[in-house]
Design a protein around this motif. Structure first.
Motif, PDB file in Angstrom:
ATOM      1  N   GLU A  17       0.847  -1.204   0.000  1.00 37.37           N
ATOM      2  CA  GLU A  17       0.000   0.000   0.000  1.00 37.37           C
ATOM      3  C   GLU A  17       0.882   1.254   0.000  1.00 37.37           C
ATOM      4  O   GLU A  17       0.578   2.236  -0.681  1.00 37.37           O
ATOM      5  CB  GLU A  17      -0.933   0.016   1.214  1.00 37.37           C
ATOM      6  N   SER A  20       2.164   1.648  -3.424  1.00 36.01           N
ATOM      7  CA  SER A  20       1.099   2.178  -4.294  1.00 36.01           C
ATOM      8  C   SER A  20       1.039   3.696  -4.154  1.00 36.01           C
ATOM      9  O   SER A  20       0.917   4.425  -5.138  1.00 36.01           O
ATOM     10  CB  SER A  20      -0.273   1.621  -3.900  1.00 36.01           C
ATOM     11  N   GLU A  50      -4.070   5.800  -0.858  1.00 35.79           N
ATOM     12  CA  GLU A  50      -3.243   4.606  -0.620  1.00 35.79           C
ATOM     13  C   GLU A  50      -2.517   4.702   0.721  1.00 35.79           C
ATOM     14  O   GLU A  50      -2.352   3.700   1.412  1.00 35.79           O
ATOM     15  CB  GLU A  50      -2.241   4.395  -1.755  1.00 35.79           C
ATOM     16  N   HIS A  53      -4.927   3.645   3.197  1.00 31.76           N
ATOM     17  CA  HIS A  53      -5.058   2.178   3.200  1.00 31.76           C
ATOM     18  C   HIS A  53      -3.927   1.558   4.027  1.00 31.76           C
ATOM     19  O   HIS A  53      -4.131   0.602   4.770  1.00 31.76           O
ATOM     20  CB  HIS A  53      -4.956   1.597   1.777  1.00 31.76           C
ATOM     21  N   GLU A  94      -3.607  -2.003  -9.941  1.00 28.57           N
ATOM     22  CA  GLU A  94      -4.768  -2.301  -9.082  1.00 28.57           C
ATOM     23  C   GLU A  94      -5.192  -3.766  -9.205  1.00 28.57           C
ATOM     24  O   GLU A  94      -5.617  -4.369  -8.225  1.00 28.57           O
ATOM     25  CB  GLU A  94      -5.937  -1.366  -9.402  1.00 28.57           C
ATOM     26  N   VAL A  97      -2.891  -5.583  -6.984  1.00 33.72           N
ATOM     27  CA  VAL A  97      -3.231  -5.383  -5.563  1.00 33.72           C
ATOM     28  C   VAL A  97      -4.462  -6.218  -5.197  1.00 33.72           C
ATOM     29  O   VAL A  97      -4.516  -6.807  -4.110  1.00 33.72           O
ATOM     30  CB  VAL A  97      -3.444  -3.883  -5.241  1.00 33.72           C
ATOM     31  N   GLN A 127     -11.143  -2.633  -3.684  1.00 34.91           N
ATOM     32  CA  GLN A 127     -10.453  -3.015  -4.922  1.00 34.91           C
ATOM     33  C   GLN A 127     -11.431  -3.078  -6.099  1.00 34.91           C
ATOM     34  O   GLN A 127     -11.061  -2.722  -7.216  1.00 34.91           O
ATOM     35  CB  GLN A 127      -9.717  -4.345  -4.744  1.00 34.91           C
ATOM     36  N   GLU A 130     -11.782   0.499  -7.121  1.00 35.20           N
ATOM     37  CA  GLU A 130     -10.574   1.075  -7.739  1.00 35.20           C
ATOM     38  C   GLU A 130     -10.371   0.542  -9.154  1.00 35.20           C
ATOM     39  O   GLU A 130     -10.014   1.288 -10.056  1.00 35.20           O
ATOM     40  CB  GLU A 130      -9.351   0.787  -6.875  1.00 35.20           C
TER      41      GLU A 130
HETATM   42 FE1  OFO Z   1      -4.917   0.298  -1.796  1.00 35.03          FE
HETATM   43  O1  OFO Z   1      -6.037   0.213  -3.196  1.00 35.03           O
HETATM   44 FE2  OFO Z   1      -5.162   0.750  -4.743  1.00 35.03          FE
HETATM   45  O2  OFO Z   1      -3.618  -0.085  -4.627  1.00 35.03           O
END
Ligand code: OFO
Length: 169
Positions: A17, A20, A50, A53, A94, A97, A127, A130
């Motif tokens: 994270e 990111s 991020e 997160h 993404e 992730v 997710q 995103e």
């Molecule tokens: Fe943390 O959601 Fe994008 O990488």
């Protein structure tokens, strides 16, 4: 109490994270210096998101009696070629992730850690959002093609997506 396996997996996610956030910060800087003010604002907001997160997992690990490690990060890319290539990279990132979150959920089931499993459901939903946002933006970019005036409008329009950005916890 977290098992060692779950703690290690959550610490890995903290790092992803954070990476990111750095990637989107780098994209923001590229966009800002290439005349895409709206795209830059979007990416600065993504970088903040991020980081949020990352912090959410960090606090969770510490609250559960574990220790959230803050580690060195891989350097993000600094050149992105074009706005289209940048958003293609964002979508691929993404998707990666999402896979990492799925693996993490899998580990919590193996370890019968239902509290962490429950905690991660927010990330599963996030997710989906995103990836959907990235696909929507890429569809718009494909419609524009190479048209300069289209990009001018796109850069203004993308600010609207910041306002409706995925939910904060
Ligand atoms: Fe943390 O959601 Fe994008 O990488």
């Amino acid at each position: 109490m977290l098992s060692d396996h779950v703690q290690q997996a959550l610490n890995n996610q903290i790092r992803y994270e954070a990476e990111s956030s750095q990637i989107y910060l780098s994209m923001a800087s590229w966009a800002e210096t290439n005349g895409f003010e709206g795209v830059a604002q979007f990416m600065f907001a993504q970088a903040d998101e991020e980081r949020m997160h990352m912090l959410k997992i960090l606090h969770y690990v510490n609250e559960r009696g574990g220790y959230a490690a803050v580690t060195a990060l891989d350097a993000p890319p600094t050149q992105f070629g074009s706005v289209k290539e940048m958003f293609e990279q964002l979508l691929q990132h993404e998707i990666k992730v999402s896979q990492l979150i799925n693996n993490l959920v899998d580990i919590t089931l193996q370890e019968k850690d239902y509290a962490t499993h429950n905690f991660l459901q927010w990330y599963v939903a996030e997710q989906i959002e995103e990836e959907a946002t990235a696909r929507t933006i890429l569809d718009k970019i494909k419609l524009i093609g190479d048209e300069k005036s289209g990009f001018y409008l796109f850069d203004k329009d993308i600010r609207a997506l910041i306002a409706t950005a995925p939910t904060k916890p």
